[in-house]
Every structure is written in structure tokens, then in C-alpha cells.
Scaffold this motif. Structure first.
Motif, mmCIF file in Angstrom:
data_model
loop_
_atom_site.group_PDB
_atom_site.id
_atom_site.type_symbol
_atom_site.label_atom_id
_atom_site.label_comp_id
_atom_site.label_asym_id
_atom_site.label_seq_id
_atom_site.Cartn_x
_atom_site.Cartn_y
_atom_site.Cartn_z
ATOM 1 N N THR A 86 0.834 -1.205 0.000
ATOM 2 C CA THR A 86 0.000 0.000 0.000
ATOM 3 C C THR A 86 0.864 1.249 0.000
ATOM 4 N N VAL A 87 1.935 1.238 0.786
ATOM 5 C CA VAL A 87 2.823 2.404 0.851
ATOM 6 C C VAL A 87 3.509 2.633 -0.492
ATOM 7 N N HIS A 88 3.942 1.550 -1.166
ATOM 8 C CA HIS A 88 4.558 1.698 -2.487
ATOM 9 C C HIS A 88 3.582 2.346 -3.479
ATOM 10 N N ALA A 89 2.334 1.915 -3.460
ATOM 11 C CA ALA A 89 1.344 2.476 -4.379
ATOM 12 C C ALA A 89 1.099 3.953 -4.081
ATOM 13 N N ARG A 90 1.018 4.323 -2.785
ATOM 14 C CA ARG A 90 0.778 5.730 -2.442
ATOM 15 C C ARG A 90 1.993 6.591 -2.755
ATOM 16 N N LEU A 91 3.193 6.057 -2.598
ATOM 17 C CA LEU A 91 4.391 6.819 -2.950
ATOM 18 C C LEU A 91 4.455 7.097 -4.446
ATOM 19 N N ALA A 92 4.050 6.125 -5.256
ATOM 20 C CA ALA A 92 4.018 6.354 -6.701
ATOM 21 C C ALA A 92 3.034 7.468 -7.050
ATOM 22 N N ARG A 93 1.913 7.519 -6.361
ATOM 23 C CA ARG A 93 0.944 8.583 -6.623
ATOM 24 C C ARG A 93 1.486 9.936 -6.185
ATOM 25 N N LEU A 94 2.153 9.986 -5.042
ATOM 26 C CA LEU A 94 2.731 11.248 -4.578
ATOM 27 C C LEU A 94 3.871 11.712 -5.478
ATOM 28 N N LEU A 95 4.658 10.775 -5.995
ATOM 29 C CA LEU A 95 5.721 11.133 -6.933
ATOM 30 C C LEU A 95 5.147 11.712 -8.221
ATOM 31 N N ALA A 96 4.025 11.186 -8.668
ATOM 32 C CA ALA A 96 3.419 11.671 -9.906
ATOM 33 C C ALA A 96 2.947 13.112 -9.780
ATOM 34 N N HIS A 97 2.602 13.524 -8.576
ATOM 35 C CA HIS A 97 2.131 14.902 -8.367
ATOM 36 C C HIS A 97 3.204 15.783 -7.753
ATOM 37 N N ASP A 98 4.462 15.331 -7.748
ATOM 38 C CA ASP A 98 5.605 16.129 -7.292
ATOM 39 C C ASP A 98 5.451 16.585 -5.847
ATOM 40 N N LEU A 99 4.872 15.728 -5.019
ATOM 41 C CA LEU A 99 4.750 16.038 -3.597
ATOM 42 C C LEU A 99 5.888 15.433 -2.788
ATOM 43 N N VAL A 100 6.506 14.380 -3.299
ATOM 44 C CA VAL A 100 7.688 13.788 -2.681
ATOM 45 C C VAL A 100 8.728 13.571 -3.779
ATOM 46 N N VAL A 101 9.983 13.451 -3.360
ATOM 47 C CA VAL A 101 11.084 13.167 -4.281
ATOM 48 C C VAL A 101 11.841 11.962 -3.747
ATOM 49 N N LYS A 102 12.421 11.185 -4.665
ATOM 50 C CA LYS A 102 13.159 9.985 -4.300
ATOM 51 C C LYS A 102 14.634 10.193 -4.594
ATOM 52 N N VAL A 103 15.442 9.984 -3.560
ATOM 53 C CA VAL A 103 16.894 10.095 -3.684
ATOM 54 C C VAL A 103 17.469 8.750 -3.245
ATOM 55 N N GLY A 104 17.886 7.952 -4.225
ATOM 56 C CA GLY A 104 18.335 6.603 -3.911
ATOM 57 C C GLY A 104 17.159 5.753 -3.466
ATOM 58 N N GLU A 105 17.221 5.231 -2.263
ATOM 59 C CA GLU A 105 16.123 4.452 -1.691
ATOM 60 C C GLU A 105 15.305 5.239 -0.679
ATOM 61 N N LEU A 106 15.620 6.503 -0.507
ATOM 62 C CA LEU A 106 14.951 7.327 0.493
ATOM 63 C C LEU A 106 14.005 8.307 -0.177
#
Length: 385
Positions: A265-285
């Protein structure tokens, strides 16, 4: 009403005799039930009923200190916030109940006491849910002991409520997901969720009591925004953002542990947040995007009408998802319902028989009555003769 008054007396450190004097020996409106019982079934029956209510109130307040001044109320609210934050709320119903309590707790912290006035429609707008969902949540919280209704609302005002805490194991505290036990497919993704569900049918996971690590004040503010409604980003996305606001720079597994949600569930929500530029991914963080927390999450205090056009970044996200304006439409619907209800109450009052007071007797009326009495006596005497 009697239980609420007894609870207040017990919290204030008063005794049962003082409560009995107030409710039975005085014309206080709260003692109408006891006085009716005393008239119908006797004084002893009313006293026995009051004893049962008093014992229940003392049992509810036995594990907390009495509140005598504002400082005690602030300490009690802080303890209640800690209890709500560490409680393992499970499932969608648990998310709704937690949002319900956090919204009420915010009102109580602003007023400085456990008592608060709020309608279910106002609460529905505050947590971004429907009125029926809020009603079911209130019933669950009342049954568990988190919430007491002191007085039912009417057309003239909202219901009066009081926050409480479950005492003596009134609530079964368990979490249905153990994030430290990985069964089936070990790689993150939807296959892991399927295999976990199949494995839990034969061997359920052990419950976990670890509290969620979230910024609960931010979570309470995000719940009322259109972007986090059911057809938008959803409540779990708000929990992920609150976890990153509490501690930025977490991996997906760490976010699953922080939010107490399944990692798929967290992976799916992170993908949605990444699509709307609300979070950024740096490496695995994962980190919060720049300026996410700069936009006000909560509406300004005193503004009861939601925005009808985008005003900040959260409204822009809601507009991209096609859910912006849901709170405004809901507010308009409730406003029309209130107008219709007021019209019904007005027509009922107009058709009701008015309570006309007795007209006062004037001097002319006295003269007429005396003259009529003299004439009646004269006629009666003449007929007798």
C-alpha cells in the motif's frame, strides 16, 4: 444528562451527597428525571438509581486526576493526545475514528476543556467524510469509551460532547498487520500483498502494538482538504506525508513501519505522490518536495465556507485529480438542508396553537360583573316571591 452531570461532579472531586442535593433538593433542570422518579416510585427508588449512576461515573474517572483549574485541563488534553496517537487504529474505520478524535481534540485544545459543541455535518466537513460515515464513527467511539454525548443537538444548536478515555481494557487493542513478519513473496509489490493475504488465512500474523510515527497535527489538517478525499489521494497518502513531516528521508519499508500500513500500500501511495511532485526519491529514500509544507494545510479559523476556487497547492492537486470543490458542494448541500429544515420548523410553529395568556380584568369588567350579579339576585328573589 444525569450521567454527564455525575461525571462532572466526580471529575471535580465532589461527593455523592452533593450531587443528590443538587439534583433532588433543588429545581435544577438536570435533576428533572430524578425528581420525576421520586414522585412516581418514591424517594428511595430515585436514590438507588442515582447510586448506580454515581458508581459508574466514579469507575470512569478512577484512573484520572480531577480537573480543578485550566492547568489540569491542559495536562489532561496532552495525555489524551498521547493516548490517541499511540493507539493502534486498524483499517479504514480506524483511520476515520482517529481523524474524528483528532478534529475534536483540536477544538478542545482551543477551548481549554474536554467539552465541545460540534454537529455531525461540521465534523464531516472537517475530516473530509460523509455524514453517514461520521455517524458510524461516533457510535464506535461512544461504545469504546472515547466519546460521550452530553446533550443531543436540535434546530437551535449543535450537540454537546465530551472526550474520554477507555478504562479497564474497554477496547481490544490489536493491529491486523505485522510489518516485521514477511510471508510469501519477499519482494515489495502487489504480489507480496496477495501472498500475505493467502498466508494469513491459515496462519494469521501476530498483532503489533507499536505506535505510528506521524505528525498528527498536520494529519488532522490534511484530512479536511479535497485532495485527500476518497477519490483523490486518499488518507494513506496523508499519513505518508505526515510521516515524512515527522522524520524526513525514509525508505518505503520505514514508511510502512511509521504509518502502520502494508508496504505494498505504501509503495502504491508513494508512486501517486511522486506523480504529483509532492515527494522526491533520492536513492532508496523519500523526501518531501520543496515548498510542500509552505502551503497552509488547514483552512483559516472562523471561515466556515470552503474555498470555491483553488487557493493554494493542495487545491491545485485536488483540481488535477478532479475532486476540487467536493467540500464546497457538500457545504452547499448542508446549507440547503438547514434552510429546508428551518422552513419546516417555521411552518410547524405557525400551525401550532398559540399559548394565549389570560386577559387581565379591568375596572369596567368589575363594574359589569357587579351589575350582572345584582340583577341576577333581584330576578331570583322576585321569582321566589
Amino acid at each position: 444528562m444525569t450521567s454527564a452531570i455525575a461525571f462532572s461532579f466526580a471529575r471535580a472531586g465532589a461527593d455523592r451527597l452533593a450531587l443528590q442535593d443538587v439534583l433532588l433538593a433543588s429545581p435544577a433542570p438536570g435533576g428533572a428525571l430524578l425528581r420525576d422518579l421520586a414522585r412516581a416510585k418514591g424517594h428511595d427508588h430515585a436514590v438507588r438509581y442515582l447510586d448506580r449512576v454515581w458508581r459508574r461515573a466514579v469507575r470512569k474517572t478512577g484512573e484520572s486526576e480531577p480537573i480543578r483549574e485550566r492547568r489540569d485541563a491542559v495536562v489532561a488534553l496532552a495525555e489524551l493526545r498521547t493516548a490517541i496517537e499511540v493507539f493502534p487504529w486498524a483499517g479504514q474505520a480506524g483511520q476515520t475514528d482517529r481523524a474524528n478524535l483528532l478534529f475534536r481534540l483540536g477544538m478542545c485544545e482551543r477551548s481549554g476543556g474536554m467539552d465541545h459543541d460540534v454537529s455531525q455535518r461540521q465534523l464531516a466537513l472537517g475530516i473530509g467524510a460523509s455524514e453517514s460515515t461520521v455517524k458510524r464513527s461516533d457510535k464506535r467511539l461512544q461504545a469504546a469509551g472515547w466519546l460521550w454525548r452530553v446533550q443531543r443537538g436540535s434546530s437551535e444548536g449543535s450537540s454537546k460532547w465530551r472526550l474520554g478515555r477507555p478504562v479497564g481494557g474497554a477496547v481490544e487493542v490489536s493491529s491486523p498487520v505485522d510489518h516485521h513478519r514477511q510471508g510469501g513473496h519477499e519482494a515489495p509489490g502487489y504480489l507480496d500483498g496477495v501472498n500475505r493475504r493467502q498466508a494469513s488465512a491459515t496462519e494469521p500474523a501476530a498483532p503489533s502494538q507499536d505506535p505510528a510515527e506521524l505528525d498528527f497535527r498536520l494529519l488532522s489538517d490534511l484530512m479536511g482538504r479535497d485532495a485527500f478525499r476518497a477519490r483523490g489521494l486518499g488518507r494513506t497518502c496523508a499519513e505518508v506525508l505526515s510521516a515524512l513531516a515527522h522524520r524526513d528521508g525514509q525508505s518505503a519499508l520505514e514508511l510502512a513501519a511509521s504509518t502502520r500500513r502494508h508496504r505494498a500500500t505504501v509503495h502504491a501511495r508513494l508512486a501517486r505522490l511522486l506523480a504529483h511532485d509532492l515527494v522526491v526519491k533520492v536513492g532508496e529514500l523519500y523526501h518531501l518536495a520543496d515548498g510542500v509544507l509552505d502551503a497552509p494545510a488547514a483552512r483559516p479559523q472562523g471561515n466556515r465556507m470552503p474555498a470555491w476556487r483553488p487557493a493554494d497547492r493542495w487545491d491545485d492537486v485536488a483540481a488535477e485529480l478532479g475532486v476540487f470543490g467536493a467540500s464546497y458542494r457538500q457545504w452547499c448541500l448542508y446549507a440547503f438542508d438547514r434552510i429546508a429544515a428551518e422552513d419546516v420548523y417555521r411552518r410547524v410553529r405557525e400551525h401550532a396553537r398559540p399559548a394565549r395568556p389570560a386577559a387581565p380584568i379591568t375596572e369596567a369588567d368589575h363594574e359589569f360583573l357587579n351589575a350582572w350579579s345584582d340583577q341576577f339576585e333581584h330576578t331570583t328573589t322576585a321569582m321566589a316571591a
